[in-house]
Enzyme design. Structure first.
Site, PDB file in Angstrom:
ATOM      1  N   ALA A  13      18.369  14.301 -13.656  1.00  0.00           N
ATOM      2  CA  ALA A  13      17.745  14.900 -12.465  1.00  0.00           C
ATOM      3  C   ALA A  13      16.688  13.993 -11.831  1.00  0.00           C
ATOM      4  O   ALA A  13      15.919  14.441 -11.003  1.00  0.00           O
ATOM      5  CB  ALA A  13      17.134  16.247 -12.826  1.00  0.00           C
ATOM      6  N   TYR A 156      36.539   7.288 -16.396  1.00  0.00           N
ATOM      7  CA  TYR A 156      35.707   8.283 -15.692  1.00  0.00           C
ATOM      8  C   TYR A 156      36.549   9.515 -15.370  1.00  0.00           C
ATOM      9  O   TYR A 156      36.123  10.651 -15.606  1.00  0.00           O
ATOM     10  CB  TYR A 156      35.159   7.644 -14.420  1.00  0.00           C
ATOM     11  N   ALA A 159      37.200  11.529 -18.477  1.00  0.00           N
ATOM     12  CA  ALA A 159      36.010  12.288 -18.905  1.00  0.00           C
ATOM     13  C   ALA A 159      35.816  13.510 -18.004  1.00  0.00           C
ATOM     14  O   ALA A 159      35.547  14.616 -18.485  1.00  0.00           O
ATOM     15  CB  ALA A 159      34.774  11.393 -18.854  1.00  0.00           C
TER      16      ALA A 159
HETATM   17  P1  NAP Z   1      23.252   8.993  -9.700  1.00  0.00           P
HETATM   18  O1  NAP Z   1      22.556   8.997  -8.396  1.00  0.00           O
HETATM   19  O2  NAP Z   1      23.772   7.703 -10.250  1.00  0.00           O
HETATM   20  O3  NAP Z   1      22.236   9.657 -10.789  1.00  0.00           O
HETATM   21  C1  NAP Z   1      22.618   9.724 -12.129  1.00  0.00           C
HETATM   22  C2  NAP Z   1      21.546  10.446 -12.907  1.00  0.00           C
HETATM   23  O4  NAP Z   1      21.993  10.556 -14.267  1.00  0.00           O
HETATM   24  C3  NAP Z   1      20.211   9.715 -12.968  1.00  0.00           C
HETATM   25  O5  NAP Z   1      19.183  10.680 -12.952  1.00  0.00           O
HETATM   26  C4  NAP Z   1      20.239   9.024 -14.333  1.00  0.00           C
HETATM   27  O6  NAP Z   1      18.942   8.831 -14.882  1.00  0.00           O
HETATM   28  C5  NAP Z   1      20.991  10.041 -15.144  1.00  0.00           C
HETATM   29  N1  NAP Z   1      21.668   9.530 -16.333  1.00  0.00           N
HETATM   30  C6  NAP Z   1      22.603   8.549 -16.401  1.00  0.00           C
HETATM   31  N2  NAP Z   1      23.007   8.411 -17.668  1.00  0.00           N
HETATM   32  C7  NAP Z   1      22.321   9.324 -18.406  1.00  0.00           C
HETATM   33  C8  NAP Z   1      22.296   9.668 -19.776  1.00  0.00           C
HETATM   34  N3  NAP Z   1      23.079   9.042 -20.667  1.00  0.00           N
HETATM   35  N4  NAP Z   1      21.456  10.640 -20.186  1.00  0.00           N
HETATM   36  C9  NAP Z   1      20.654  11.299 -19.312  1.00  0.00           C
HETATM   37  N5  NAP Z   1      20.636  11.017 -17.988  1.00  0.00           N
HETATM   38  C10 NAP Z   1      21.469  10.034 -17.572  1.00  0.00           C
HETATM   39  O7  NAP Z   1      24.481   9.968  -9.756  1.00  0.00           O
HETATM   40  P2  NAP Z   1      24.937  11.159  -8.763  1.00  0.00           P
HETATM   41  O8  NAP Z   1      25.794  10.577  -7.717  1.00  0.00           O
HETATM   42  O9  NAP Z   1      23.785  12.001  -8.403  1.00  0.00           O
HETATM   43  O10 NAP Z   1      25.917  11.942  -9.743  1.00  0.00           O
HETATM   44  C11 NAP Z   1      25.531  13.108 -10.450  1.00  0.00           C
HETATM   45  C12 NAP Z   1      26.760  13.705 -11.097  1.00  0.00           C
HETATM   46  O11 NAP Z   1      27.729  14.014 -10.086  1.00  0.00           O
HETATM   47  C13 NAP Z   1      27.463  12.786 -12.088  1.00  0.00           C
HETATM   48  O12 NAP Z   1      27.974  13.527 -13.159  1.00  0.00           O
HETATM   49  C14 NAP Z   1      28.603  12.217 -11.267  1.00  0.00           C
HETATM   50  O13 NAP Z   1      29.673  11.788 -12.079  1.00  0.00           O
HETATM   51  C15 NAP Z   1      28.967  13.416 -10.415  1.00  0.00           C
HETATM   52  N6  NAP Z   1      29.694  13.081  -9.197  1.00  0.00           N
HETATM   53  C16 NAP Z   1      29.100  12.337  -8.225  1.00  0.00           C
HETATM   54  C17 NAP Z   1      29.810  12.049  -7.066  1.00  0.00           C
HETATM   55  C18 NAP Z   1      29.218  11.258  -5.939  1.00  0.00           C
HETATM   56  O14 NAP Z   1      29.941  11.025  -4.956  1.00  0.00           O
HETATM   57  N7  NAP Z   1      27.953  10.836  -5.987  1.00  0.00           N
HETATM   58  C19 NAP Z   1      31.122  12.491  -6.934  1.00  0.00           C
HETATM   59  C20 NAP Z   1      31.691  13.236  -7.953  1.00  0.00           C
HETATM   60  C21 NAP Z   1      30.962  13.528  -9.080  1.00  0.00           C
HETATM   61  P3  NAP Z   1      18.118   7.424 -14.742  1.00  0.00           P
HETATM   62  O15 NAP Z   1      18.200   7.022 -13.302  1.00  0.00           O
HETATM   63  O16 NAP Z   1      16.736   7.767 -15.159  1.00  0.00           O
HETATM   64  O17 NAP Z   1      18.788   6.464 -15.651  1.00  0.00           O
END
Ligand code: NAP
Length: 248
Positions: A13, A156, A159
């Site tokens: 978050a 990915y 998962a």
């Molecule tokens: P993001 O901006 O890359 O943010 C990822 C977040 O996850 C960051 O807060 C990061 O923390 C944290 N994180 C990464 N590895 C971690 C771990 N091992 N333990 C605890 N925290 C961890 O990603 P997002 O785009 O917001 O994506 C959020 C979710 O939505 C993910 O599950 C992603 O697969 C899914 N999703 C995203 C999209 C998209 O288009 N963006 C599409 C489909 C699904 P730090 O920064 O502190 O390392």
């Protein structure tokens, strides 16, 4: 459902979708735990924003893919809040090796650990108290890629398909305890995760999606609030993708 005095844990978050969901929960009166992996400063900024809504917030660094760290996080949460009512399994990583068979073994482990084992470890840790309390809301963040598959990101997609499946399985297990379990499948949302895919990717989304733009983290957060507020929607996978899945 009023969220006053409810406690929510949002993994990953410190930015992106998780940050937007955490803030939306706070706006609705929930106390929020901000989990993150690396960026202490960003996580503390989110805590500050959340406290401005007159709710309580803490940040806890923990790798959700490591069960010992998830247990340690639970101890910190228990000291402050006792238990978690709302669990949002959002933390995720994507590795883009270019070719499906070029992904490094270490990246395979990190992808599965964070995206799939993370939600399992967190549910294992936090669900028992939800059962005792006869209340819980679980949101697992999957991806439209977890439904359709996608070239170049084999592990990915595997998962995220697993996340769909554990959502269905846990919804079956937990309904009798007044715990709903749902998933959100975002399409292409404007966060650091998608910006790493480059400008061509953005153009491809604009050219192939019925709503011709990337989505916003706020749009995913609003979907999460709907699912958290619902008493009777469980086992559902809600796409938030501007209709993109129709063209995939
Ligand atoms: P993001 O901006 O890359 O943010 C990822 C977040 O996850 C960051 O807060 C990061 O923390 C944290 N994180 C990464 N590895 C971690 C771990 N091992 N333990 C605890 N925290 C961890 O990603 P997002 O785009 O917001 O994506 C959020 C979710 O939505 C993910 O599950 C992603 O697969 C899914 N999703 C995203 C999209 C998209 O288009 N963006 C599409 C489909 C699904 P730090 O920064 O502190 O390392």
């Amino acid at each position: 459902m009023g969220m006053n005095n409810k406690v929510a844990l949002v993994t990953g978050a410190s930015r992106g979708i998780g940050k937007a969901i955490a803030i939306e929960l706070a706006k609705n009166g929930a106390n929020v735990v901000i989990n993150y992996l690396e960026d202490d400063q960003a996580a503390n900024e989110v805590v500050k924003i959340i406290k401005s809504f007159n709710v309580e917030a803490i940040s806890v660094r923990a790798d959700v893919g490591d069960p010992d760290q998830v247990e340690a996080m639970a101890k910190v949460i228990e000291e402050k809040f006792e238990y978690v009512d709302i669990l949002v399994n959002n933390a995720g990583v994507i590795k883009r090796p270019g070719e499906w068979d070029l992904i490094a073994f270490s990246d395979i482990d990190e992808t599965i650990n964070t995206n799939l084992k993370g939600p399992i470890f967190c549910m294992r840790q936090f669900v028992p108290k939800m059962i005792l309390n006869k209340f819980g809301r679980i949101i697992n963040i999957t991806s439209t890629y977890g439904i359709t598959g996608a070239a170049g990101v084999l592990v990915y997609t595997a998962a995220k398909a697993g996340v769909v499946n554990i959502t269905h399985s846990m919804a079956r297990e937990l309904g009798k305890y007044n715990i709903t379990v749902n998933a959100i499948a975002p399409g292409n949302i404007d966060t650091r995760m998608t910006s790493s895919a480059g400008e061509d990717f953005k153009k491809w989304v604009e050219n192939t999606s019925p709503i011709p733009r990337l989505g916003t983290p706020q749009e995913v957060a609003e979907a999460a609030m709907y699912l958290i507020n619902s008493q009777y929607v469980s086992g559902h996978v809600l796409t938030v993708d501007g209709g993109h899945i129709l063209n995939m």
